[in-house]
Design a protein around this motif. Structure first.
Motif, short mmCIF file in Angstrom:
data_model
loop_
_atom_site.label_atom_id
_atom_site.label_comp_id
_atom_site.label_asym_id
_atom_site.label_seq_id
_atom_site.Cartn_x
_atom_site.Cartn_y
_atom_site.Cartn_z
N LEU A 105 43.00 21.10 44.19
CA LEU A 105 42.82 22.18 45.17
C LEU A 105 42.14 23.32 44.43
CD1 LEU A 105 46.17 22.28 47.19
CD2 LEU A 105 44.05 21.02 47.71
N ASN A 106 41.12 23.90 45.05
CA ASN A 106 40.38 25.02 44.45
C ASN A 106 40.25 26.17 45.43
OD1 ASN A 106 38.83 22.54 42.81
ND2 ASN A 106 39.01 24.42 41.64
N VAL A 107 40.32 27.38 44.90
CA VAL A 107 39.97 28.58 45.67
C VAL A 107 39.10 29.46 44.77
CG1 VAL A 107 42.06 28.71 47.11
CG2 VAL A 107 42.02 29.89 44.91
N VAL A 108 38.36 30.34 45.41
CA VAL A 108 37.72 31.46 44.72
C VAL A 108 38.33 32.74 45.30
CG1 VAL A 108 35.56 32.73 44.39
CG2 VAL A 108 35.60 30.25 44.14
N VAL A 109 38.67 33.67 44.41
CA VAL A 109 39.21 34.96 44.86
C VAL A 109 38.30 36.08 44.35
CG1 VAL A 109 41.60 34.18 45.01
CG2 VAL A 109 40.80 35.18 42.87
N GLU A 110 38.17 37.10 45.18
CA GLU A 110 37.52 38.33 44.72
C GLU A 110 38.63 39.27 44.28
OE1 GLU A 110 34.76 40.20 47.42
OE2 GLU A 110 34.32 41.80 45.96
N VAL A 111 38.50 39.85 43.09
CA VAL A 111 39.57 40.71 42.57
C VAL A 111 39.05 42.11 42.31
CG1 VAL A 111 40.82 38.78 41.52
CG2 VAL A 111 39.19 40.08 40.13
N ASP A 112 39.99 43.06 42.34
CA ASP A 112 39.71 44.43 41.91
C ASP A 112 40.36 44.59 40.54
OD1 ASP A 112 39.59 47.07 41.36
OD2 ASP A 112 40.68 47.74 43.14
N PRO A 113 39.56 44.60 39.47
CA PRO A 113 40.16 44.67 38.14
C PRO A 113 40.57 46.09 37.74
CG PRO A 113 37.78 44.48 37.94
CD PRO A 113 38.10 44.47 39.41
N GLY A 114 40.32 47.06 38.60
CA GLY A 114 40.67 48.44 38.22
C GLY A 114 39.96 48.83 36.94
N GLU A 115 40.74 49.31 35.98
CA GLU A 115 40.16 49.76 34.70
C GLU A 115 40.07 48.63 33.67
OE1 GLU A 115 39.12 53.07 34.16
OE2 GLU A 115 39.40 53.01 36.34
N LEU A 116 40.50 47.43 34.05
CA LEU A 116 40.54 46.35 33.06
C LEU A 116 39.14 45.86 32.71
CD1 LEU A 116 43.51 44.15 34.42
CD2 LEU A 116 43.57 46.00 32.71
N SER A 117 38.96 45.51 31.44
CA SER A 117 37.69 44.94 30.98
C SER A 117 37.70 43.43 31.27
CB SER A 117 37.54 45.17 29.48
OG SER A 117 38.48 44.34 28.79
N PRO A 118 36.53 42.78 31.14
CA PRO A 118 36.51 41.32 31.31
C PRO A 118 37.47 40.61 30.35
CG PRO A 118 34.28 42.17 31.45
CD PRO A 118 35.15 43.33 31.07
N VAL A 119 37.55 41.06 29.09
CA VAL A 119 38.47 40.41 28.15
C VAL A 119 39.93 40.65 28.57
CG1 VAL A 119 39.33 40.47 25.77
CG2 VAL A 119 36.89 40.35 26.20
N ASP A 120 40.23 41.83 29.09
CA ASP A 120 41.59 42.08 29.61
C ASP A 120 41.93 41.09 30.73
OD1 ASP A 120 41.89 44.35 27.98
OD2 ASP A 120 41.23 45.74 29.57
N VAL A 121 40.96 40.85 31.61
CA VAL A 121 41.21 39.93 32.73
C VAL A 121 41.37 38.50 32.21
CG1 VAL A 121 40.23 38.94 34.85
CG2 VAL A 121 40.14 41.42 34.45
N LEU A 122 40.57 38.13 31.20
CA LEU A 122 40.73 36.80 30.60
C LEU A 122 42.12 36.65 29.99
CD1 LEU A 122 39.39 34.06 29.82
CD2 LEU A 122 38.82 35.14 27.62
N ASP A 123 42.58 37.70 29.28
CA ASP A 123 43.92 37.66 28.69
C ASP A 123 44.98 37.50 29.79
OD1 ASP A 123 42.91 37.93 26.14
OD2 ASP A 123 43.27 40.09 26.01
N ALA A 124 44.83 38.25 30.88
CA ALA A 124 45.78 38.14 31.99
C ALA A 124 45.76 36.73 32.55
CB ALA A 124 45.44 39.17 33.08
#
Ligand code: A4P
Ligand code: MG
Length: 165
Positions: free
Chosen positions: A55-74
């Protein structure tokens, strides 16, 4: 504000539950989903051919102040929390979270390549993405709808996941 899209996939256990939990756990780490595609059932692309359907989805997110690396870590934290074991590349997984697009950003770092290098070639990414953006573009300006048809079978499976408020 750049539009940021993540791809989520699951093909083991309670797949729909894992996708919803991933969206909820990402939000707790500041990566809030603002829109979700329909849930698509997709045939495995690459890796062992006898692995279960995804099962696959794509989501659009609001990362706020997070950097791409922060989002990868999350994303990696959430994968670990949901019990993902990394063994076979492209193999079965409880949950996989990929950063697909981050506005016009390009990154060649192997730890974080943006856009996700194979995204436009795969029906399990392109079809859910089209639910959220009818005419997505890669950072180099190419329109995804004008590229060769993406590989793999995909069919709508369920309505969008619930989006954290
Ligand atoms: N990495 C680099 N760029 C990124 C990015 N943009 N987003 C690094 C996330 N991670 C990124 O990932 C391997 C490494 O990629 C990580 O260390 C990360 O720092 P992984 O999640 O451990 O392994 P993976 O997912 O098996 O590898 P990869 O290359 O991400 O695989 P793909 O290309 O995502 O393919 N078939 C169907 N139907 N549905 C699927 O969801 N998924 C895959 C995985 C194959 N076939 C599938 C599906
Ligand atoms: Mg991955």
């Amino acid at each position: 504000m750049p539009r940021v899209f993540l791809g989520l996939g699951a093909n083991l256990g309670d797949r729909l539950g894992a996708l919803q939990q991933a969206v909820d756990l990402l939000a707790r780490r500041g990566v809030r989903t603002v829109a979700c595609s329909r849930v698509w059932a997709t045939a495995p692309v690459g890796g062992p051919t006898d692995q279960p359907e995804f099962l696959n989805v794509v989501v659009e997110v609001d990362p706020g102040e997070l950097s791409p690396v922060d989002v990868l870590d999350a994303a990696n934290d959430v994968e670990a929390e949901l019990g993902r074991v990394r063994d076979v590349r492209w193999g079965p997984r409880t949950i996989d979270i990929d950063i697909l697009l981050w506005g016009d950003l390009r990154s060649d770092d192997p730890r974080l390549t943006i856009p996700h290098p194979r995204m436009h070639e795969r029906a399990f990414v392109v079809l859910p993405l089209l639910d959220l953006d009818p005419d997505p573009r890669l950072p180099d300006g190419r329109r995804i709808v004008e590229l060769p048809a993406p590989a793999g079978e995909a069919r709508p499976y369920a309505s969008p996941l619930s989006v954290p408020t």
